[in-house]
Scaffold this motif. Structure first.
Motif, mmCIF file in Angstrom:
data_model
loop_
_atom_site.group_PDB
_atom_site.id
_atom_site.type_symbol
_atom_site.label_atom_id
_atom_site.label_comp_id
_atom_site.label_asym_id
_atom_site.label_seq_id
_atom_site.Cartn_x
_atom_site.Cartn_y
_atom_site.Cartn_z
ATOM 1 N N MET A 42 0.846 -1.182 0.000
ATOM 2 C CA MET A 42 0.000 0.000 0.000
ATOM 3 C C MET A 42 0.886 1.239 0.000
ATOM 4 O O MET A 42 2.052 1.176 0.398
ATOM 5 C CB MET A 42 -0.916 0.009 1.220
ATOM 6 C CG MET A 42 -1.903 -1.147 1.259
ATOM 7 S SD MET A 42 -3.039 -1.153 -0.144
ATOM 8 C CE MET A 42 -4.122 0.196 0.287
ATOM 9 N N PRO A 43 0.365 2.394 -0.428
ATOM 10 C CA PRO A 43 1.167 3.622 -0.410
ATOM 11 C C PRO A 43 1.724 3.942 0.970
ATOM 12 O O PRO A 43 2.811 4.494 1.110
ATOM 13 C CB PRO A 43 0.179 4.689 -0.881
ATOM 14 C CG PRO A 43 -0.787 3.939 -1.750
ATOM 15 C CD PRO A 43 -0.938 2.599 -1.090
ATOM 16 N N ILE A 44 0.968 3.604 2.009
ATOM 17 C CA ILE A 44 1.427 3.757 3.388
ATOM 18 C C ILE A 44 0.682 2.724 4.228
ATOM 19 O O ILE A 44 -0.471 2.407 3.960
ATOM 20 C CB ILE A 44 1.186 5.194 3.919
ATOM 21 C CG1 ILE A 44 1.838 5.389 5.279
ATOM 22 C CG2 ILE A 44 -0.287 5.528 3.957
ATOM 23 C CD1 ILE A 44 1.831 6.842 5.766
ATOM 24 N N GLU A 45 1.343 2.169 5.221
ATOM 25 C CA GLU A 45 0.693 1.215 6.106
ATOM 26 C C GLU A 45 -0.166 1.954 7.138
ATOM 27 O O GLU A 45 0.136 3.089 7.520
ATOM 28 C CB GLU A 45 1.735 0.340 6.800
ATOM 29 C CG GLU A 45 2.485 -0.582 5.850
ATOM 30 C CD GLU A 45 1.570 -1.488 5.047
ATOM 31 O OE1 GLU A 45 0.638 -2.079 5.649
ATOM 32 O OE2 GLU A 45 1.756 -1.594 3.823
ATOM 33 N N ILE A 46 -1.210 1.316 7.584
ATOM 34 C CA ILE A 46 -2.132 1.926 8.538
ATOM 35 C C ILE A 46 -1.401 2.434 9.775
ATOM 36 O O ILE A 46 -1.661 3.533 10.273
ATOM 37 C CB ILE A 46 -3.234 0.918 8.941
ATOM 38 C CG1 ILE A 46 -4.223 0.742 7.771
ATOM 39 C CG2 ILE A 46 -3.963 1.367 10.199
ATOM 40 C CD1 ILE A 46 -5.271 -0.314 8.012
ATOM 41 N N GLU A 47 -0.448 1.653 10.274
ATOM 42 C CA GLU A 47 0.254 2.025 11.497
ATOM 43 C C GLU A 47 1.061 3.308 11.339
ATOM 44 O O GLU A 47 1.375 3.971 12.336
ATOM 45 C CB GLU A 47 1.174 0.881 11.939
ATOM 46 C CG GLU A 47 0.453 -0.340 12.484
ATOM 47 C CD GLU A 47 -0.274 -1.157 11.415
ATOM 48 O OE1 GLU A 47 -1.191 -1.914 11.782
ATOM 49 O OE2 GLU A 47 0.073 -1.040 10.219
ATOM 50 N N LYS A 48 1.392 3.691 10.132
ATOM 51 C CA LYS A 48 2.177 4.900 9.895
ATOM 52 C C LYS A 48 1.314 6.120 9.607
ATOM 53 O O LYS A 48 1.833 7.234 9.472
ATOM 54 C CB LYS A 48 3.161 4.668 8.744
ATOM 55 C CG LYS A 48 4.235 3.634 9.079
ATOM 56 C CD LYS A 48 5.233 3.489 7.939
ATOM 57 C CE LYS A 48 6.323 2.474 8.287
ATOM 58 N NZ LYS A 48 7.294 2.303 7.177
ATOM 59 N N LEU A 49 0.012 5.940 9.509
ATOM 60 C CA LEU A 49 -0.872 7.070 9.297
ATOM 61 C C LEU A 49 -0.946 7.915 10.571
ATOM 62 O O LEU A 49 -0.914 7.376 11.674
ATOM 63 C CB LEU A 49 -2.279 6.598 8.930
ATOM 64 C CG LEU A 49 -2.503 6.089 7.505
ATOM 65 C CD1 LEU A 49 -3.857 5.413 7.403
ATOM 66 C CD2 LEU A 49 -2.386 7.221 6.494
ATOM 67 N N PRO A 50 -1.075 9.227 10.433
ATOM 68 C CA PRO A 50 -1.253 10.082 11.612
ATOM 69 C C PRO A 50 -2.683 9.988 12.128
ATOM 70 O O PRO A 50 -3.496 9.181 11.649
ATOM 71 C CB PRO A 50 -0.961 11.481 11.061
ATOM 72 C CG PRO A 50 -1.397 11.393 9.629
ATOM 73 C CD PRO A 50 -1.058 10.000 9.186
ATOM 74 N N LYS A 51 -3.020 10.830 13.076
ATOM 75 C CA LYS A 51 -4.395 10.910 13.586
ATOM 76 C C LYS A 51 -5.368 11.174 12.442
ATOM 77 O O LYS A 51 -5.094 11.993 11.559
ATOM 78 C CB LYS A 51 -4.503 12.033 14.619
ATOM 79 C CG LYS A 51 -5.887 12.209 15.213
ATOM 80 C CD LYS A 51 -5.892 13.271 16.287
ATOM 81 C CE LYS A 51 -5.821 14.663 15.692
ATOM 82 N NZ LYS A 51 -7.132 15.141 15.208
ATOM 83 N N ILE A 52 -6.464 10.452 12.451
ATOM 84 C CA ILE A 52 -7.499 10.612 11.428
ATOM 85 C C ILE A 52 -8.692 11.313 12.069
ATOM 86 O O ILE A 52 -9.256 10.838 13.065
ATOM 87 C CB ILE A 52 -7.924 9.244 10.856
ATOM 88 C CG1 ILE A 52 -6.721 8.507 10.254
ATOM 89 C CG2 ILE A 52 -9.035 9.418 9.830
ATOM 90 C CD1 ILE A 52 -6.055 9.217 9.090
#
Length: 349
Positions: free
Chosen positions: A127-137
């Motif tokens: 994926m373009p970015i893994e979920i764990e690396k996403l900031p606060k949503i």
């Protein structure tokens, strides 16, 4: 179905009674304005499944793994620029607008099914970015409860970093079953508007259906969504057949700066619940969209067409009707103005 968690929750009798206030809820089920789709007998469902699983489709999948544009987590967390989106393939997006991070139908899973054994793999292994690396949503917006839009594994990994969930009526039962508190879920009916700080969100009609198991079809509502700031207007179709609701939405909330429109997983056997590419372009015209993007393709094989048939046909029709269209790569930054994008899919045939 009662115990495997990915199937989600079940409506209580009390919730069913509460939903009778909706014009879209009749005889214990949610319905479309038109009387579609036709309810299949069990034997018809089996025949359809057999045809899907055993029909050989020429060029049904890319010849090799699709390479995606990778995104750095800091570039998302620190972003303060103009409105932009990032496509994760199929119908999943990150929308960054007014310094907010909003995920739309965040399906990050490997397979669009209740279990990995029950479906084909995603066309891209990364994926373009893994979920764990996403900031606060700040918020997640869901269009309906099908597996290619509402993914158990993705929600389980996302839920602790998400403030609010906006969903059509009934979809909250799945989120609650997966550990999301009711106070973080706002369910909405068609044409219902709400304020999300300085943004306006509108749950708008779609012509589709719902259900995560055989005995709970049409137990939750499906929708499209309008997202508006003081200066910009964005439309997300969810899944829908072509009907007059696109023009109604365009007349009431258009013109739109950007429209993400379903274009893929169609077949003559189910013309009322998914658009053909030519109808996708007409929907953009009805919505008065300044720029459109075909979605619901490029990640999964969920129908019997060539995997690039949607994008070829939608581009041809857009050129015929003089509609601005973009077809970005998975992970590529999308701004709300026309940007010529390469035909990246040609590298995988």
């Amino acid at each position: 179905m009662n115990f495997y968690p990915s199937f989600g929750g079940n409506l209580s009798k009390g919730e069913q009674i509460a939903y009778t206030k909706s014009a879209n809820f009749k005889n214990g089920k949610f319905v479309n304005i038109k009387d579609v789709p036709k309810e299949l007998r069990f034997s018809e469902t089996l025949a359809l499944a057999r045809k899907f699983f055993f029909t050989k489709v020429p060029n049904g999948k890319p010849l090799r793994n699709i390479e995606v544009e990778k995104i750095d987590s800091l570039s998302i967390a620190d972003y303060k620029g103009n409105t932009r989106l990032i496509w994760f393939g199929h119908s999943a997006f990150l929308l960054q607008i007014n310094d907010k991070n909003i995920l739309i139908d965040p399906m990050f899973g490997k397979v669009a099914a209740p279990h990995n054994w029950l479906g084909g793999n995603r066309f891209n292994t990364e994926m373009p970015i893994e979920i764990e690396k996403l900031p606060k949503i700040d918020a997640i917006i869901i269009s309906h409860d099908h597996y290619d839009h509402l993914d158990y594994g993705s929600i389980k990994r996302l839920k602790e970093k998400v403030n609010l969930f906006y969903v059509p009526l009934g979809v909250g039962i799945h989120l609650e079953a997966w550990g999301v508190e009711r106070k973080r879920i706002q369910e909405m009916d068609w044409w219902q508007e709400t304020k999300f700080e300085e943004l306006q969100l509108v749950c708008t009609p779609a012509q589709h259906f719902s259900g995560r198991k055989f005995n709970a079809g049409q137990s939750t509502l499906w929708s499209s969504w309008v997202i508006q700031s003081t200066t910009e207007s964005i439309f997300f179709s969810g899944d829908s057949g072509y009907e007059v609701h696109f023009k109604e939405i365009g007349d009431k909330y258009g013109p739109f700066d950007f429209a993400m429109l379903e274009c893929g997983q169609y077949n003559a056997m189910w013309p009322d619940i998914h658009m053909f590419p030519e109808e996708t372009v007409q929907a953009a015209v009805d919505l008065k969209a300044n720029l459109m993007m075909p979605i619901h393709w490029g990640a999964f094989k969920l129908a019997l067409h060539d995997w690039t048939d949607p994008v070829h046909r939608v581009i041809n029709k857009a050129e015929e009707l003089n509609v601005n269209i973009i077809t970005p790569k998975i992970g590529e930054e999308i701004k709300l103005y026309k940007k010529k994008t390469p035909k990246w899919w040609e590298n995988y045939n």
